[in-house]
Design an enzyme around this catalytic site. Structure first.
Site, mmCIF file in Angstrom:
data_model
loop_
_atom_site.group_PDB
_atom_site.id
_atom_site.type_symbol
_atom_site.label_atom_id
_atom_site.label_comp_id
_atom_site.label_asym_id
_atom_site.label_seq_id
_atom_site.Cartn_x
_atom_site.Cartn_y
_atom_site.Cartn_z
ATOM 1 C CE LYS A 49 13.226 -15.590 17.745
ATOM 2 N NZ LYS A 49 13.574 -15.658 16.318
ATOM 3 C CD GLN A 93 11.842 -16.864 13.332
ATOM 4 O OE1 GLN A 93 11.795 -16.115 14.305
ATOM 5 N NE2 GLN A 93 12.834 -17.727 13.157
ATOM 6 C CG ASP A 116 17.331 -11.805 13.554
ATOM 7 O OD1 ASP A 116 17.773 -12.360 14.577
ATOM 8 O OD2 ASP A 116 16.746 -12.427 12.644
#
Ligand code: NAP
Length: 291
Positions: A49, A93, A116
């Site tokens: 990412k 994450q 997200d």
């Protein structure tokens, strides 16, 4: 059988975003990536990412709190990022360490920075067919793969195996939306589903998000189906330098000959997840600039 090339489709999206970000004068979009602990898969996802955002011209920071961080300390970090006008998007994450309530973390991120798409507001917007929010990256990537592969879900029986917050539930909601490309008839299966193969065999479009290596076998798939394999599973392989290889939730060699289209693992859904995160970050930047 046609292979759906996630690498190619993701590269197209990244090229589009790179051109868009190059046009931005002054401050560029900024993504904060938070990784707690050293889970090997998380390390590799966050690195990917970070590299992709650099490639696009999205600025960013990677924050690596200690694995022992408490829930409140992580909340305090998120609050700081929420309040920082230089940060457009925040991603924490998963998986996170045991002491952390992941869903509470997703909820703590300000909705306008929740790139997200796992907070309550953004998941709710998916249920309301409201496009002003952020769709979580893997489900958004699946829909984009289908759209760019010419698969219209209208009138199709879409079977999703898996009901996680991250993949199964939101992709089922997206396939069900009343909008172009969607309008599917959706069945969601999980570990308590009876007669699973009978249901998956009815799928025109089968989305496997199970987390079990090569679980979906040829006899569970209808001839001519479109199969989207979300799974990323590491299986031991002494012939590889890493000692493992990646396989999906679908037993590819058996299933692929029956499909009209299928995604490979790796190179299917995985790269799309990263591309959609970048797209959401640019969207968050645009929203912030418009206020
Ligand atoms: P998860 O949270 O573990 O959810 C798995 C789902 O599969 C659950 O709903 C579970 O049912 C269901 N399931 C498990 N065993 C089953 C069985 N025998 N029969 C039917 N259903 C069963 O996993 P996830 O986060 O959704 O991820 C799924 C897979 O996708 C993993 O391999 C993950 O690594 C991968 N993934 C890939 C990407 C990407 O970018 N490509 C992104 C995210 C995840 P219950 O709810 O009843 O337990």
């Amino acid at each position: 059988m046609t292979l759906i090339d996630g690498n190619k489709i993701a590269a197209d999206i990244i090229a589009e975003l790179t051109a868009e970000v190059a046009q931005i004068q002054g401050r560029k979009p900024c993504l904060a990536l938070v990784r707690v602990g050293d889970d090997p898969a998380s390390v590799s996802y966050v690195t990917k990412k970070e590299k992709t955002s650099e490639q696009i011209g999205i600025t960013g920071k990677v924050i690596l709190p200690p694995v022992t961080i408490s829930q409140n300390e992580l909340f305090a970090l998120i609050d700081q990022l929420n309040a920082d006008p230089a940060v457009d998007g925040i991603l924490v994450q998963s998986p996170m360490p045991k002491q952390i309530d992941e869903v509470a973390v997703f909820r703590r991120i300000a909705p306008q920075k929740d790139v997200d798409g796992l907070g309550t507001m953004n998941l709710g917007k998916v249920a309301q067919d409201d496009e002003t929010g952020f769709v979580s990256c893997t489900p958004a990537g699946i829909m984009e793969l289908l759209a760019r592969s010419g698969v219209d879900l209208k009138g199709k029986h879409v079977v999703v195996v898996g009901r996680s917050l991250l993949v199964g539930k939101p992709v089922a909601l997206l396939a069900l939306q009343k909008k172009a490309g969607a309008n599917g008839t959706v069945t969601v299966c999980h570990s308590q589903t009876a007669n699973l193969p009978e249901i998956t065999r009815q799928a025109d479009v089968l989305i496997a998000a199970i987390g079990r290596a090569e679980f979906v076998k040829a006899d569970m798939v209808k001839q001519g189906a479109v199969v989207i394999d979300v799974g990323i599973n590491r299986v031991a392989d002494a012939s590889k330098r890493s000692g493992y290889r990646l396989v999906g939730d679908v037993q590819f060699s058996g299933v692929a000959p029956k499909c009209s289209q299928i995604t490979p693992v790796p190179g299917g859904v995985g790269p799309m997840t990263v591309a959609m995160l970048m797209k959401n970050t640019v969207k968050a930047y645009r929203l912030a600039q418009s206020h």
